[in-house]
Design a protein around this motif. Structure first.
Motif, PDB file in Angstrom:
ATOM      1  N   ILE A 117       0.839  -1.211   0.000  1.00 48.30           N
ATOM      2  CA  ILE A 117       0.000   0.000   0.000  1.00 48.30           C
ATOM      3  C   ILE A 117       0.870   1.254   0.000  1.00 48.30           C
ATOM      4  O   ILE A 117       0.662   2.182  -0.791  1.00 48.30           O
ATOM      5  N   ARG A 118       1.864   1.293   0.875  1.00 50.31           N
ATOM      6  CA  ARG A 118       2.695   2.489   0.982  1.00 50.31           C
ATOM      7  C   ARG A 118       3.595   2.676  -0.245  1.00 50.31           C
ATOM      8  O   ARG A 118       3.933   3.808  -0.599  1.00 50.31           O
ATOM      9  N   ASP A 119       3.958   1.588  -0.906  1.00 51.39           N
ATOM     10  CA  ASP A 119       4.798   1.682  -2.097  1.00 51.39           C
ATOM     11  C   ASP A 119       4.001   2.175  -3.301  1.00 51.39           C
ATOM     12  O   ASP A 119       4.384   3.134  -3.978  1.00 51.39           O
ATOM     13  N   PHE A 120       2.876   1.533  -3.567  1.00 51.84           N
ATOM     14  CA  PHE A 120       2.114   1.844  -4.774  1.00 51.84           C
ATOM     15  C   PHE A 120       1.101   2.969  -4.571  1.00 51.84           C
ATOM     16  O   PHE A 120       0.726   3.643  -5.529  1.00 51.84           O
ATOM     17  N   PHE A 121       0.640   3.172  -3.340  1.00 51.54           N
ATOM     18  CA  PHE A 121      -0.331   4.219  -3.041  1.00 51.54           C
ATOM     19  C   PHE A 121       0.196   5.091  -1.893  1.00 51.54           C
ATOM     20  O   PHE A 121      -0.324   5.039  -0.777  1.00 51.54           O
TER      21      PHE A 121
END
Length: 371
Positions: free
Chosen positions: A162-166
């Motif tokens: 989540i933190r990487d892509f969003f």
């Protein structure tokens, strides 16, 4: 003709089928893999597959069994197993499928793996699996704040994805222990994991829990410790449970109270000759990680070969070394290697071993599939 049957088309079952297919003689042996789905689902890729639709991971992570068997020395039968017909003290029996079909065996390997909740609770049919994947991709895409219930590898890796892509989305892990992961791993490594996931921008609540996975009106939820969270999506991310309910048909003493399969040191079931088990579902005091399957599979294969040669299955399992790769998106993560004093490797290694490719090229090659 000696009939060898493997129940379970996951990591353990496919590894065993592939290796055994090198040795079976079509004139003397038959090898059958019984699996609930028409393809293998590569679990380490499933987290990104179910949360990040733009990556189209499902195109590579759902691997058919078409080329699994060396020289075609085996078949895959698609069907969910509901029972095993066996007699204590006697070899041989039948595997009963949901359709009513029965598959006869002389040697049986039980590798049913685990069942999971939430996005990793995959249905059986291909269309249903794809629909399930796309539904979860849409849920993750629509949410602004995601809470992961469980701070094991599943919850940590979902937070990392989540933190990487969003990067504009909030990811919060709620874990009921004082440290992430579990006590199989050193506290030092567990603290490193927490530091790494926090560095990616995720929030971590330790020693706390949620009593629901449903978001109420107003999008707010309160933890047991009274912490109020704004959330759009709650994702069950706790560990799996052994998929062994069908084995109650063999008797109440086959399974432990947790549903794990009792095995002897040679990974054979007590009282059931020529019935073996491997993978996450066995009753063995160790962390349920892929490294254990790597060690168990050759032992089961060696013992089956001994039986085929009219020898006793004497090869024993002594446990696997502790090893765990936890990704934190594509470019971060930690690798614990339980040798010497315990080695911890960081982002550069994890990104190349798993983070970028999710090990899909290697796994597809091992299953005989095209890149």
């Amino acid at each position: 003709m000696i009939h060898i049957v493997i129940v379970g088309g996951g990591a353990a079952g496919t590894a065993l089928a592939r290796e055994l297919s090198k040795s079976v003689l079509p004139t003397k042996h038959s090898l059958t893999l019984v699996t609930a789905r028409p393809f293998y689902i590569h679990l380490p890729a499933s987290l990104r597959m179910t949360s990040i639709g733009s990556e189209h991971i499902e195109e590579k992570a759902l691997i058919p069994y078409d080329d699994l068997f060396i020289n075609g020395n085996g078949i895959a039968v698609v069907g969910r197993v509901t029972a095993v017909e066996a007699t204590k003290g006697q070899a041989g029996g039948k595997v009963v499928l949901e359709s009513g079909e029965k598959v006869e065996y002389d040697i049986l390997v039980l590798a049913p793996g685990n069942t999971f909740s939430g996005p990793l609770d995959f249905p059986d049919g291909k269309e249903a699996v794809l629909e399930h994947i796309h539904e979860w991709q849409e849920k993750f895409a629509a949410a602004k704040s995601v809470v992961l219930v469980g701070g094991g590898p599943v919850g940590i890796e979902y937070a990392g994805e989540i933190r990487d892509f969003f990067p504009d989305k909030k990811a919060t892990i709620v874990h009921n222990q004082k440290l992430l992961l579990n006590s199989f791993f050193p506290d030092k490594f567990r603290k490193y994991i927490e530091q790494d996931i926090r560095a990616a921008g995720a929030e971590v609540l330790l020693g706390d829990a949620l009593d629901t996975t449903q978001v109420g009106e107003g999008k707010g939820i309160t933890t047991r410790n009274g912490k109020k969270l704004d959330v759009d999506l709650i994702v069950p991310a706790f560990g799996g449970k052994p998929a062994t309910k069908f084995l109650t048909s063999m008797g109440s003493d086959v399974l432990t109270s947790t549903g794990h399969i009792r095995v002897k040191p040679n990974l054979e079931l007590p009282d059931y000759p020529h019935v073996f088990s491997a993978g996450d579902a066995i009753d063995w005091n160790e962390s349920k990680q892929h490294v254990a399957i790597i060690v168990q599979a050759p032992i089961v294969v060696a013992n089956i070969k001994s039986i085929l040669d009219a020898k006793a299955p004497a090869k024993v399992y002594k446990g696997a070394f502790k090893g765990l790769i936890v990704t934190n998106g594509r470019y971060r993560g930690l690798f614990y290697f339980g040798v010497l004093w315990g080695l911890t490797l960081g982002n550069w290694v994890v990104s190349r071993l798993k983070g970028r490719t999710l090990m899909l090229p290697r796994v597809r090659k091992e299953m005989g599939a095209k890149p």
